[in-house]
Design a protein around this motif. Structure first.
Motif, mmCIF file in Angstrom:
data_model
loop_
_atom_site.group_PDB
_atom_site.id
_atom_site.type_symbol
_atom_site.label_atom_id
_atom_site.label_comp_id
_atom_site.label_asym_id
_atom_site.label_seq_id
_atom_site.Cartn_x
_atom_site.Cartn_y
_atom_site.Cartn_z
ATOM 1 N N HIS A 177 38.706 41.803 35.172
ATOM 2 C CA HIS A 177 37.363 41.958 34.810
ATOM 3 C C HIS A 177 37.420 43.501 34.068
ATOM 4 O O HIS A 177 38.436 44.303 33.973
ATOM 5 N N GLY A 178 36.366 43.611 32.923
ATOM 6 C CA GLY A 178 35.875 45.025 32.792
ATOM 7 C C GLY A 178 35.705 45.771 33.645
ATOM 8 O O GLY A 178 35.100 45.244 34.578
ATOM 9 N N ILE A 179 35.508 47.125 33.441
ATOM 10 C CA ILE A 179 35.177 48.293 34.538
ATOM 11 C C ILE A 179 35.154 49.463 33.795
ATOM 12 O O ILE A 179 35.477 49.697 32.783
ATOM 13 N N HIS A 184 32.477 45.532 38.340
ATOM 14 C CA HIS A 184 32.697 44.202 37.551
ATOM 15 C C HIS A 184 31.886 44.228 36.389
ATOM 16 O O HIS A 184 30.573 44.112 36.289
ATOM 17 N N MET A 185 32.432 44.183 35.093
ATOM 18 C CA MET A 185 31.829 44.302 33.936
ATOM 19 C C MET A 185 32.414 43.221 32.955
ATOM 20 O O MET A 185 33.483 42.835 33.259
ATOM 21 N N ASP A 186 31.611 42.705 31.941
ATOM 22 C CA ASP A 186 32.251 41.858 30.907
ATOM 23 C C ASP A 186 33.325 42.718 30.455
ATOM 24 O O ASP A 186 33.339 43.697 29.913
ATOM 25 N N PRO A 187 34.455 41.821 29.753
ATOM 26 C CA PRO A 187 34.429 40.500 30.032
ATOM 27 C C PRO A 187 35.422 40.188 31.064
ATOM 28 O O PRO A 187 36.026 40.976 31.681
ATOM 29 N N MET A 205 38.226 50.877 25.669
ATOM 30 C CA MET A 205 38.086 49.774 26.442
ATOM 31 C C MET A 205 38.935 49.891 27.845
ATOM 32 O O MET A 205 40.000 50.335 27.557
ATOM 33 N N CYS A 206 38.140 49.582 28.815
ATOM 34 C CA CYS A 206 38.868 49.543 30.083
ATOM 35 C C CYS A 206 38.844 48.133 31.000
ATOM 36 O O CYS A 206 37.840 47.597 30.923
ATOM 37 N N PHE A 207 39.961 47.489 31.381
ATOM 38 C CA PHE A 207 39.920 46.440 32.105
ATOM 39 C C PHE A 207 40.653 46.529 33.412
ATOM 40 O O PHE A 207 41.597 47.272 33.679
ATOM 41 N N ALA A 208 40.375 45.803 34.306
ATOM 42 C CA ALA A 208 41.007 45.372 35.741
ATOM 43 C C ALA A 208 42.058 44.240 35.563
ATOM 44 O O ALA A 208 41.195 43.106 35.163
ATOM 45 N N VAL A 209 43.444 44.218 35.412
ATOM 46 C CA VAL A 209 44.130 43.029 35.292
ATOM 47 C C VAL A 209 44.836 42.767 36.757
ATOM 48 O O VAL A 209 45.173 43.593 37.296
ATOM 49 N N GLU A 241 46.807 44.371 41.315
ATOM 50 C CA GLU A 241 45.773 44.780 40.337
ATOM 51 C C GLU A 241 45.867 46.120 39.850
ATOM 52 O O GLU A 241 46.134 47.045 40.882
ATOM 53 N N HIS A 242 45.628 46.449 38.771
ATOM 54 C CA HIS A 242 45.547 47.859 38.255
ATOM 55 C C HIS A 242 44.243 47.906 37.199
ATOM 56 O O HIS A 242 44.158 46.942 36.406
ATOM 57 N N SER A 243 43.610 49.061 37.073
ATOM 58 C CA SER A 243 42.598 49.433 36.264
ATOM 59 C C SER A 243 43.286 50.099 34.829
ATOM 60 O O SER A 243 44.102 50.993 35.225
ATOM 61 N N VAL A 244 43.043 49.630 33.830
ATOM 62 C CA VAL A 244 43.662 50.138 32.482
ATOM 63 C C VAL A 244 42.951 50.459 31.373
ATOM 64 O O VAL A 244 41.816 49.815 31.272
ATOM 65 N N ALA A 245 43.096 51.775 30.680
ATOM 66 C CA ALA A 245 42.517 51.906 29.609
ATOM 67 C C ALA A 245 43.358 51.863 28.124
ATOM 68 O O ALA A 245 44.533 52.098 28.237
#
Length: 275
Positions: A177-179, A184-187, A205-209, A241-245
């Motif tokens: 998800h987005g973060i 939890h954010m789009d997309p 943009m930042c996402f959790a993969v 999982e990691h949060s990524v920019a």
């Protein structure tokens, strides 16, 4: 207050990414502490207490606790539990188990979110391989986060790697998800799919993969606690999982203590082969 892409994805300034990195490091340090705390005889509830003390000790707030009624600081999912396991003291970890630990923290209004799967003592070779495949699939997905790439490339790379390693199940209804200012954010970020589809990545943009991989079927069900997801065949599952920019210089892993450099260097060098 926040810039958004034409697809409605939150775009952070460099200063805001720095704040997310600070929140991510709280999560990363907490997960390393939890990793060292996992051993036979420990209960998931004891691990939850370790996590809450660590997060609050850094001036942060556990982002899971109270989220849509979730009662704990971490999700602790053992063996056939895929995600969202509620930590309890009803059982102790045993030699040969695996446990997935999902952790989130809020610092200065920004979220970090990450997960690891840890063996309890010595585990069967098939479980060690499941953990390896799932973690590597996550890194393959993260390597797609370069400016101009498409969102669907994450899931494509995750799925392609998992399929190349054997007959594993990838639960289609769960993903990343987005973060940012929210956990939890789009997309939504799928762990499967075709490349070249969806929004293009932009700086900020930042996402959790977060791939979840099962030894057996991809089919899952939710237990009566309305949180814990388990495999339908009772076989084990792993979760990373990691949060990524997204940056001009490639992905920066906000929840990895080294920013992801050690794992991404080789993957990014071979990015053209992965595309």
């Amino acid at each position: 207050m926040f810039k958004k892409s034409k697809h409605g994805i939150q775009i952070k300034s460099p200063e805001q990414v720095d704040k997310m990195r600070a929140a991510g490091l709280v999560v990363g340090r907490t997960l390393e502490l939890l990793r060292s705390s996992v051993q036979p005889g420990v209960t998931p509830l004891e691990l939850d207490a370790v996590a809450e003390e660590a997060i609050r000790g850094e001036g942060a707030i556990p982002s899971f606790k109270g989220y849509q009624g979730f009662p704990a600081t971490i999700c602790a999912s053992v063996n056939d539990e895929v995600v969202h396991g509620i930590p309890t003291d009803r059982r102790k970890l045993r030699e040969g188990d695996i446990i997935s630990l999902d952790c989130g923290a809020i610092l200065d209004g920004w979220h970090g979110d990450s997960a690891i799967t840890v063996p309890v003592g010595e585990v069967a070779p098939a479980l060690a391989e499941l953990i390896r495949v799932t973690e590597e699939a996550m890194w393959r997905g993260i390597s797609a986060l370069t400016v101009g790439g498409h969102l669907s490339e994450i899931g494509f790379r995750v799925e392609r790697y998992v399929r190349s390693q054997g007959r594993y199940g990838i639960p289609p209804e769960y993903g990343g998800h987005g973060i940012g200012t929210e956990m939890h954010m789009d997309p939504w970020v799928a762990n499967h799919g075709r490349p070249g589809r969806g929004p293009r990545f932009e700086v900020g943009m930042c996402f959790a993969v977060e791939p979840m991989v099962n030894i057996g079927t991809e089919r899952t069900k939710v237990l009566d606690d309305e949180w814990t997801v388990v495999t339908m065949d009772g076989k084990p599952s792993a979760h990373f999982e990691h949060s990524v920019a997204v940056t001009e210089d490639g992905p920066v892993v906000l929840t990895a203590l080294d920013g992801g450099v050690s794992r991404l260097k080789a993957l990014l060098a071979g990015a053209k082969d992965e595309a």
